[in-house]
Design a protein around this motif. Structure first.
Motif, PDB file in Angstrom:
ATOM      1  N   UNK A  50      -4.872  -4.263  60.498  1.00  0.00           N
ATOM      2  CA  UNK A  50      -3.586  -3.922  61.097  1.00  0.00           C
ATOM      3  C   UNK A  50      -3.250  -4.828  62.269  1.00  0.00           C
ATOM      4  N   UNK A  51      -4.244  -5.105  63.096  1.00  0.00           N
ATOM      5  CA  UNK A  51      -4.038  -6.026  64.216  1.00  0.00           C
ATOM      6  C   UNK A  51      -5.390  -6.572  64.654  1.00  0.00           C
ATOM      7  N   UNK A  52      -5.351  -7.671  65.409  1.00  0.00           N
ATOM      8  CA  UNK A  52      -6.565  -8.299  65.918  1.00  0.00           C
ATOM      9  C   UNK A  52      -6.455  -8.376  67.432  1.00  0.00           C
ATOM     10  N   UNK A  53      -7.441  -7.827  68.131  1.00  0.00           N
ATOM     11  CA  UNK A  53      -7.462  -7.845  69.589  1.00  0.00           C
ATOM     12  C   UNK A  53      -8.453  -8.895  70.063  1.00  0.00           C
ATOM     13  N   UNK A  54      -8.028  -9.700  71.036  1.00  0.00           N
ATOM     14  CA  UNK A  54      -8.851 -10.796  71.548  1.00  0.00           C
ATOM     15  C   UNK A  54      -9.170 -10.537  73.009  1.00  0.00           C
ATOM     16  N   UNK A  55     -10.436 -10.346  73.300  1.00  0.00           N
ATOM     17  CA  UNK A  55     -10.916 -10.200  74.673  1.00  0.00           C
ATOM     18  C   UNK A  55     -11.596 -11.501  75.059  1.00  0.00           C
ATOM     19  N   UNK A  56     -10.994 -12.221  75.983  1.00  0.00           N
ATOM     20  CA  UNK A  56     -11.538 -13.517  76.377  1.00  0.00           C
ATOM     21  C   UNK A  56     -12.560 -13.347  77.495  1.00  0.00           C
ATOM     22  N   UNK A  57     -13.672 -14.050  77.329  1.00  0.00           N
ATOM     23  CA  UNK A  57     -14.661 -14.071  78.397  1.00  0.00           C
ATOM     24  C   UNK A  57     -15.834 -13.151  78.154  1.00  0.00           C
ATOM     25  N   UNK A  58     -16.788 -13.214  79.089  1.00  0.00           N
ATOM     26  CA  UNK A  58     -18.025 -12.451  79.005  1.00  0.00           C
ATOM     27  C   UNK A  58     -17.760 -10.972  79.232  1.00  0.00           C
ATOM     28  N   UNK A  59     -18.461 -10.122  78.474  1.00  0.00           N
ATOM     29  CA  UNK A  59     -18.353  -8.673  78.690  1.00  0.00           C
ATOM     30  C   UNK A  59     -19.354  -7.969  77.790  1.00  0.00           C
ATOM     31  N   UNK A  60     -20.470  -7.511  78.366  1.00  0.00           N
ATOM     32  CA  UNK A  60     -21.470  -6.772  77.604  1.00  0.00           C
ATOM     33  C   UNK A  60     -21.455  -5.289  77.928  1.00  0.00           C
ATOM     34  N   UNK A  61     -20.537  -4.837  78.791  1.00  0.00           N
ATOM     35  CA  UNK A  61     -20.568  -3.459  79.253  1.00  0.00           C
ATOM     36  C   UNK A  61     -20.402  -2.484  78.083  1.00  0.00           C
ATOM     37  N   UNK A  62     -19.403  -2.682  77.262  1.00  0.00           N
ATOM     38  CA  UNK A  62     -19.073  -1.708  76.228  1.00  0.00           C
ATOM     39  C   UNK A  62     -19.747  -1.985  74.896  1.00  0.00           C
ATOM     40  N   UNK A  63     -20.037  -3.254  74.611  1.00  0.00           N
ATOM     41  CA  UNK A  63     -20.451  -3.603  73.254  1.00  0.00           C
ATOM     42  C   UNK A  63     -21.835  -4.236  73.177  1.00  0.00           C
ATOM     43  N   UNK A  64     -22.525  -4.361  74.293  1.00  0.00           N
ATOM     44  CA  UNK A  64     -23.899  -4.838  74.253  1.00  0.00           C
ATOM     45  C   UNK A  64     -24.013  -6.344  74.212  1.00  0.00           C
ATOM     46  N   UNK A  65     -25.109  -6.811  73.617  1.00  0.00           N
ATOM     47  CA  UNK A  65     -25.447  -8.222  73.652  1.00  0.00           C
ATOM     48  C   UNK A  65     -24.391  -9.074  72.966  1.00  0.00           C
ATOM     49  N   UNK A  66     -24.259 -10.321  73.418  1.00  0.00           N
ATOM     50  CA  UNK A  66     -23.316 -11.235  72.798  1.00  0.00           C
ATOM     51  C   UNK A  66     -23.116 -12.466  73.648  1.00  0.00           C
ATOM     52  N   UNK A  74     -21.022 -15.376  75.803  1.00  0.00           N
ATOM     53  CA  UNK A  74     -20.074 -15.127  76.907  1.00  0.00           C
ATOM     54  C   UNK A  74     -18.647 -15.591  76.642  1.00  0.00           C
ATOM     55  N   UNK A  75     -18.363 -16.201  75.488  1.00  0.00           N
ATOM     56  CA  UNK A  75     -17.019 -16.741  75.270  1.00  0.00           C
ATOM     57  C   UNK A  75     -15.942 -15.696  75.100  1.00  0.00           C
ATOM     58  N   UNK A  76     -16.240 -14.630  74.364  1.00  0.00           N
ATOM     59  CA  UNK A  76     -15.230 -13.613  74.127  1.00  0.00           C
ATOM     60  C   UNK A  76     -15.610 -12.707  72.979  1.00  0.00           C
ATOM     61  N   UNK A  77     -14.713 -11.761  72.679  1.00  0.00           N
ATOM     62  CA  UNK A  77     -14.949 -10.752  71.656  1.00  0.00           C
ATOM     63  C   UNK A  77     -13.680 -10.570  70.830  1.00  0.00           C
ATOM     64  N   UNK A  78     -13.844 -10.442  69.512  1.00  0.00           N
ATOM     65  CA  UNK A  78     -12.735 -10.222  68.593  1.00  0.00           C
ATOM     66  C   UNK A  78     -12.882  -8.825  67.993  1.00  0.00           C
ATOM     67  N   UNK A  79     -11.847  -8.002  68.134  1.00  0.00           N
ATOM     68  CA  UNK A  79     -11.854  -6.649  67.578  1.00  0.00           C
ATOM     69  C   UNK A  79     -10.854  -6.575  66.426  1.00  0.00           C
TER      70      UNK A  79
END
Length: 850
Positions: free
Chosen positions: A294-310, A312-317
């Motif tokens: 339905x849609x793609x969410x782009x979180x740019x940058x480092x963030x392990x708080x909610x989703x754990x290891x990964x 540091x570039x970003x996260x795609x939901x």
């Protein structure tokens, strides 16, 4: 980055702020008003872009009933007012208009007396039932309405003042659902006003969940977040996630055609989520199907708080399509260049009369060849989903997916493509493997989402997903290019058993809203459990060399030269907390942290090793809004990613850490139709492995990489029917410490400059109504093709275009990719692996929906 570029970006955002109009980010947009006629009543349906039910205030005066809907704006294609005169005997006028910047007024004028009113909540709708003393079965003709206006004695209250705060006008309490009028009202005429929430339309999306795990206005999140709605996917008729993300400055991650990996802020990442749950390592091995996205969410940058290891570039939901309460059928067929054939079916609706049990089914099949010899890609996908509303406050969703993907690699050596070759240029259609090579991946996902609301302010969410990936492979790899620059030495990797990657994730959290004094809190507390199991068993075989300029295929494979048999199990437990604090209406604070405990077990033919790790990942952010449409923000975030292995002393490696500092500004323009974000950041990736100078057979964690940059995005609606997405990124990503590679080397596949423009216009009225056009420019600057910085990929500018028509039940589109047939290269991992971009292609799509 020079001063001129820096000043230009700040000037651009400053201009955006000056032209902004005050408006709230959570304002509900009413995009359409419809009349639905029945024998005993008329429904006036206000369709919106939000699932939030606004607050309603009512007023009665003489023959007039007024309902003022707060935090709401009209965004009608026909203008900012909807009006019908002499709708029914007893109803002289029904009007929907914009009262103030954020209040929509619904006015009903009776012939002889004011209609009575009661408010109820039913099936997720806000229902205002108006009754007249006149009964009739007159049919309404929407295209022809009576013309007499109301008399001067029916003058409406002032349309330039806020609703008065008097005992006569106050929020109406919502009683239990009541669809049937009481016995005394059965001869009366009810008019029901529904506020509904259809799928989002347009390019502007006000809220996202990827940064906070809760549906939050993007302007209230102290991070750079972009959302690619379904409308972008439909307009561009994109078939891969990677193509969609080009619009937002996200580039493909490496020289492998297989797998959804991305380059964000200079770092390669496979941090892919599905409805907020980590998708595990499967992103490395499969191209996610876009049919049910339905849609793609782009979180740019480092963030392990909610989703754990990964990384540091970003996260795609990836947010999947959910069941609809009204019957819906969509059938789509696409044909195009290189024998592209694609069909897709999307059906949804209720399975029970009370709409408590809903379903949806998305399925597709595609076949496509390529400019590359012997290339064939087939993709079958099916995804059923079932939603059960167990009670008014409890919902259970069951999901499943199956995908069968077959494709091949198209990479070529750098010498002869981006580097000179005395033999000439290597033809881009050259295939360096064997015609009988294959790469087949099957992916199955099953899971559920459970939601329960204890009260208005407290809720529980629990979700689980299991993913099973299995792939068979026989593939020739390039080992090295001989000194004649035409003879490619090769070896073949072949699966003995299917390579397996299974992942399991369970997440449970509680969300609560409360006040401490005058400070508002939205607290998120949760934990997650994660396991992935990877089992690989394949052999290496000798293969005859290939002449790149006069290839001879089909030679017999040689003997087995090596074996690889390994099983890796990774377990993780995460405990996280996040508090969104509203100190004042214009000052918000975000505090959070995560404790992560991970353990890896590596089993091969020689030994078994276990490695435990733990890490704490904090997150601090602040948002200041000097005026409603503008947010200044700053944040500090850390991430972690486990590193498997031991140093020369036998000590286990510490996790890699990412440390990010970010500041930025977000603004909503043109009455919340357009949004812009400017972000400046620095990310440092530490504990990177590099060769031990005292023992070259081992590694030490003294390596470090740093990325600094600036990002600017603007998207939304400039004028009615005119949508636009503009993105620019400046990225300076380099090695800052290493024992092998020179300090200052730039990271792979990371240009200084990356920019894109995509815009569409659709006629909403007149003889050209439904006709639309799209135009896109995608620029990627020069970037290095390996970490040694021995060669670079040239910059390119790709031009796309589209022509489409959208009627009530029928849509057609013609999409052009690489309109001017530019020769370009997507990315690279080494001098033996450079991935060419597609030449000019065209696709024709027709779609029927009911």
């Amino acid at each position: 980055m020079n001063k001129q570029q820096f000043s230009a970006c700040f000037s651009l955002i400053a201009v955006s702020v000056l032209v902004a109009f005050p408006a709230r980010a959570d304002v509900v947009q009413v995009t359409n008003v419809e009349l639905v006629q029945a024998d005993t009543h008329v429904k006036v349906i206000l369709k919106t872009t939000s699932k939030t039910l606004p607050q309603v205030f009512t007023t009665r005066s003489k023959k007039i009933f007024i309902a003022d809907i707060s935090n709401t704006q009209l965004r009608l294609a026909s203008g900012n007012e909807f009006r019908v005169l002499n709708l029914k005997p007893g109803i002289a006028r029904v009007a929907v208009s914009q009262l103030t910047a954020n209040i929509v007024r619904v006015t009903v004028i009776g012939d002889t007396e004011v209609p009575a009113a009661v408010v109820a909540q039913s099936n997720g709708y806000l229902v205002v039932i108006l009754t007249s003393s006149v009964s009739t079965t007159q049919k309404l003709t929407p295209t022809s309405t009576p013309t007499p206006e109301v008399t001067p004695t029916d003058t409406l209250p002032s349309e330039r003042t806020q609703p008065p705060s008097t005992p006569e006008q106050s929020p109406i309490p919502i009683p239990s659902p009541q669809r049937t009028p009481p016995q005394s009202m059965k001869t009366q005429l009810p008019i029901e006003l529904f506020v509904t929430a259809p799928p989002e339309t347009g390019y502007w999306v006000p809220n996202a969940s990827v940064g906070t795990r809760t549906d939050t206005p993007i302007r209230d999140i102290p991070q750079s977040i972009q959302v690619a709605p379904r409308q972008v996917i439909e307009d561009q008729q994109d078939l891969t996630i990677q193509e969609v993300l080009r619009n937002f400055g996200v580039l493909p991650g490496n020289g492998l055609i297989k797998g959804d990996t991305f380059t964000i802020r200079g770092f390669q990442t496979n941090n892919t989520l599905r409805n907020g749950l980590k998708d595990g390592g499967s992103a490395n091995s499969i191209q996610n199907e876009i049919t049910n996205i339905e849609r793609i969410e782009i979180l740019r940058g480092a963030d392990s708080l909610l989703y754990g290891q990964g990384q540091p570039g970003g996260t795609i939901n990836l947010v999947t399509k959910q069941p609809l309460s009204e019957p819906y059928v969509s059938a789509k067929l696409t044909g195009g260049s290189y024998n592209l054939v694609r069909s897709a079916l999307n059906i949804s609706g209720p399975l029970s009369a009370d709409n408590k049990l809903l379903y949806r089914l998305n399925t597709s099949y595609s076949y496509q060849e390529s400019f590359s010899d012997f290339y064939k890609k087939t993709n079958f996908f099916i995804a059923p989903i079932l939603t059960w509303q167990l009670s008014q406050n409890t919902k259970l969703t069951l999901e499943a997916e199956y995908q069968n993907l077959f494709l091949r690699d198209t990479a070529l050596p750098a010498v002869g493509t981006v580097l000179p070759n005395p033999n000439g240029k290597i033809p881009l259609n050259r295939y360096v493997g064997e015609p009988k090579d294959f790469d087949n991946t099957q992916t199955t996902r099953v899971g559920y989402q459970f939601e329960h609301r204890f009260s208005k302010n407290w809720s529980l969410r629990n979700a689980f997903r299991a993913s099973f990936v299995s792939y068979n492979q026989r593939k020739a790899f390039a080992d090295y290019l001989q000194s004649d620059d035409r003879t490619l030495e090769r070896s073949t990797q072949e699966s003995v058993k299917p390579i397996v990657l299974n992942t399991y994730i369970l997440d449970t959290n509680i969300v609560g809203k409360f006040n401490t004094g005058g400070i508002q809190h939205e607290l998120l507390l949760g934990f997650d459990l994660y396991r992935d199991i990877q089992a690989s068993n394949f052999v290496f075989r000798d293969n005859l060399p290939l002449d790149l300029f006069n290839p001879v295929y089909g030679q017999p494979l040689g003997s087995i030269s090596g074996r690889f048999n390994q099983k890796i199990k990774n377990d993780a437990l995460g405990i996280y907390a996040e508090d969104k604090i509203t100190l004042f209406n214009n000052l918000k604070l975000l505090l959070g942290g995560r404790f992560s405990f991970v353990e890896s077990e590596n089993t091969n033919s020689d030994s078994i090793s276990r490695q435990p790790d733990s890490a704490f990942s904090p997150k601090v952010g602040i948002v200041y809004q000097p005026i409603k449409p503008v947010s200044f923000y700053a944040s500090y975030i850390r991430s972690f990613d486990p590193t498997i292995g031991f140093n020369a002393d036998g000590n286990a490696f510490q996790p890699e850490r990412g440390t990010q500092y970010e500041v930025g500004i977000k603004t909503d323009l043109l009455d919340n139709r357009l949004s812009a974000t400017l972000a400046l950041y620095q990310i440092t990736r530490s504990n990177v492995l590099t060769t031990d100078p005292n023992n070259i057979d081992f590694s030490v964690q003294t390596g470090e990489e740093r990325s600094r940059g600036i990002e600017f995005d603007i998207k939304g609606e400039i004028l009615p029917g005119w949508q636009v997405i503009v993105s620019y990124t400046y990225t300076d990503a380099r090695i800052t410490n290493d024992n092998v590679f020179p300090v200052g080397n730039r990271l792979v596949n990371t240009p200084f400059d990356n920019a894109s423009l995509w815009t569409t216009y659709r006629f909403s009225q007149g003889s050209l109504q439904g006709l639309g056009f799209g135009f896109g420019l995608f620029y990627v600057g020069e970037r290095f093709g390996d970490i040694d910085n021995t060669f670079s990929l040239p910059s390119y500018l790709r031009t796309d275009a589209a022509i489409y028509y959208r009627g009530n039940n029928f849509q057609a589109a013609v999409n052009f990719k690489n309109l001017f047939d530019v020769r370009y290269f997507e990315n690279s991992t080494s001098q033996l692996r450079v991935l060419p971009g597609d030449p000019f292609t065209v696709g024709v799509t027709v779609q029927w929906q009911f």
